[in-house]
Scaffold this active site. Structure first.
Site, PDB file in Angstrom:
ATOM      1  N   ASP A   1     -42.493  91.968   1.104  1.00 34.50           N
ATOM      2  CA  ASP A   1     -41.855  92.672   2.219  1.00 34.50           C
ATOM      3  C   ASP A   1     -40.660  91.869   2.721  1.00 34.50           C
ATOM      4  O   ASP A   1     -40.811  90.713   3.139  1.00 34.50           O
ATOM      5  CB  ASP A   1     -42.896  92.808   3.346  1.00 34.50           C
TER       6      ASP A   1
ATOM      7  N   ASP B   1     -44.655  91.691   6.313  1.00 30.40           N
ATOM      8  CA  ASP B   1     -44.169  90.783   7.368  1.00 30.40           C
ATOM      9  C   ASP B   1     -45.070  90.882   8.607  1.00 30.40           C
ATOM     10  O   ASP B   1     -44.895  90.132   9.570  1.00 30.40           O
ATOM     11  CB  ASP B   1     -42.689  91.025   7.703  1.00 30.40           C
ATOM     12  N   SER B   2     -46.076  91.771   8.561  1.00 27.14           N
ATOM     13  CA  SER B   2     -47.112  91.775   9.600  1.00 27.14           C
ATOM     14  C   SER B   2     -47.846  90.432   9.605  1.00 27.14           C
ATOM     15  O   SER B   2     -48.559  90.115  10.558  1.00 27.14           O
ATOM     16  CB  SER B   2     -48.111  92.921   9.371  1.00 27.14           C
TER      17      SER B   2
ATOM     18  N   GLU C   1     -37.311  98.128   5.166  1.00 22.30           N
ATOM     19  CA  GLU C   1     -37.423  99.193   6.178  1.00 22.30           C
ATOM     20  C   GLU C   1     -36.097  99.926   6.373  1.00 22.30           C
ATOM     21  O   GLU C   1     -35.037  99.306   6.376  1.00 22.30           O
ATOM     22  CB  GLU C   1     -37.842  98.580   7.526  1.00 22.30           C
TER      23      GLU C   1
ATOM     24  N   GLU D   1     -44.776 105.536   7.863  1.00 22.56           N
ATOM     25  CA  GLU D   1     -45.613 104.994   8.947  1.00 22.56           C
ATOM     26  C   GLU D   1     -45.544 105.850  10.215  1.00 22.56           C
ATOM     27  O   GLU D   1     -44.443 106.193  10.700  1.00 22.56           O
ATOM     28  CB  GLU D   1     -45.162 103.551   9.275  1.00 22.56           C
TER      29      GLU D   1
HETATM   30  O1  KIV Z   1     -45.703  94.517   7.158  1.00 25.79           O
HETATM   31  C1  KIV Z   1     -46.596  95.342   7.036  1.00 25.79           C
HETATM   32  O2  KIV Z   1     -47.778  95.016   6.986  1.00 25.79           O
HETATM   33  C2  KIV Z   1     -46.233  96.752   6.973  1.00 25.79           C
HETATM   34  C3  KIV Z   1     -47.289  97.735   7.370  1.00 25.79           C
HETATM   35  C4  KIV Z   1     -46.739  98.862   8.101  1.00 25.79           C
HETATM   36  C5  KIV Z   1     -48.119  98.169   6.240  1.00 25.79           C
HETATM   37  O3  KIV Z   1     -45.142  97.087   6.624  1.00 25.79           O
END
Ligand code: KIV
Length: 284
Positions: free
Chosen positions: A83, A44-45, A115, A182
């Site tokens: 993600d 989700d980055s 997460e 992380e």
């Molecule tokens: O969304 C993302 O890119 C992540 C990073 C911390 C790898 O979760």
């Protein structure tokens, strides 16, 4: 051959490190597969790297499915992790299972990531019970960075480190096949990697984890908003792309581009025929 969860378990046992990178689009996915990454994360980055948001909170399920789907097409033989964005799994176990299922059915991912530790253990179990594979994500969890007081390293005191370790155990006990860790000190990365039976992949978690992940925009040097301490830039695409753009603009303005070799000429004799026709028909 695409790797499976069993290969990653074997890699942990044998000590072969897992190479992992984020990816959001087709051309990069093709290049990643050619390079031979073990896993790709459609993170989700994407919200920051691709959409220009200031964080990950605004990212939607539909955006994540669209990114995952094109990455799958670009890297058909690579293990792909989808993600789960903010509010796609927090509401209830059913909601989490439904959205994890969307990643599987609409984008053919190989696993999903979410997460949180103890507080999402029920969701992890629910998704695993529905037949899907889960990667946990603990330590600095960007979707709840507001609660953490910002994008800060976690577990830097003995007391907070114990909390991170409890979360790691909760993720493993809930049935996740692997975990992303992380922004924790390397000492904590080592303890968690040695304590868990599942592979632990680090980002800013030191050198002792079972593998490493970076964000593609950071390691290629084209994400310019900020650079965390744990990033290593392997190239500087911003400079390379910027120079190519400036050269192109300059050549268009000065008429240096296009050259003869970039042109499609008419077939032999056809130009003369056309000129004669135009003259005769008074078009010119
Ligand atoms: O969304 C993302 O890119 C992540 C990073 C911390 C790898 O979760």
């Amino acid at each position: 051959m695409k790797k499976t969860v069993l290969d990653f378990a074997k890699m942990k046992k044998s000590g072969e490190k897992i190479s992992f990178l984020t990816c959001y689009d087709f051309p990069m996915a093709s290049l990643c597969e050619k390079a031979g990454f073990d896993m790709l994360l459609v993170g989700d980055s994407a919200g920051m790297v691709v959409h220009g948001y200031s964080g990950t909170i605004r990212v939607t399920m539909d955006q994540m499915i669209a990114h995952s789907e094109v990455v799958r097409r670009g890297a058909p033989n690579t293990f792909i992790v989808g993600d789960m964005p903010f509010m796609s799994y927090q509401l209830s176990v059913e909601n989490a299972v439904y959205n994890a299922g969307r990643f599987y059915k609409e984008a053919e991912v190989d696993c999903i990531k979410l997460e949180g530790g103890r507080r999402v253990a029920a969701q992890i179990k629910g998704i695993v019970d529905a037949g899907m594979s889960v990667m946990g994500h603990i330590g600095l969890t960007p979707q709840s960075s507001g609660q953490l007081g910002g994008f800060k390293a976690q577990g830097r005191t003995a007391e907070t480190a114990v909390e991170v370790i409890k979360d790691a155990l909760a993720v493993e006990n809930a049935g996740a096949f692997s975990m992303l860790l992380e922004a924790v000190p390397p000492e904590i990365g080592k303890i968690i990697t040695e304590t868990l039976n599942i592979p632990v992949i680090g980002i800013g978690a030191g050198m002792n984890t079972d593998g490493q992940i970076l964000i593609i925009g950071d390691m290629l040097g084209f994400f310019e908003a900020f650079t965390p301490k744990f990033v290593k830039k392997y190239t500087n695409l911003s400079e390379i792309i910027g120079k190519a753009f400036r050269d192109y603009i300059d050549e268009v303005k000065t008429g240096k581009f296009p050259e003869e070799k970039h042109c499609y000429r008419m077939l032999d004799g056809e130009h003369e025929k056309l000129e004669a026709f135009l003259k005769q028909s008074n078009v010119k």
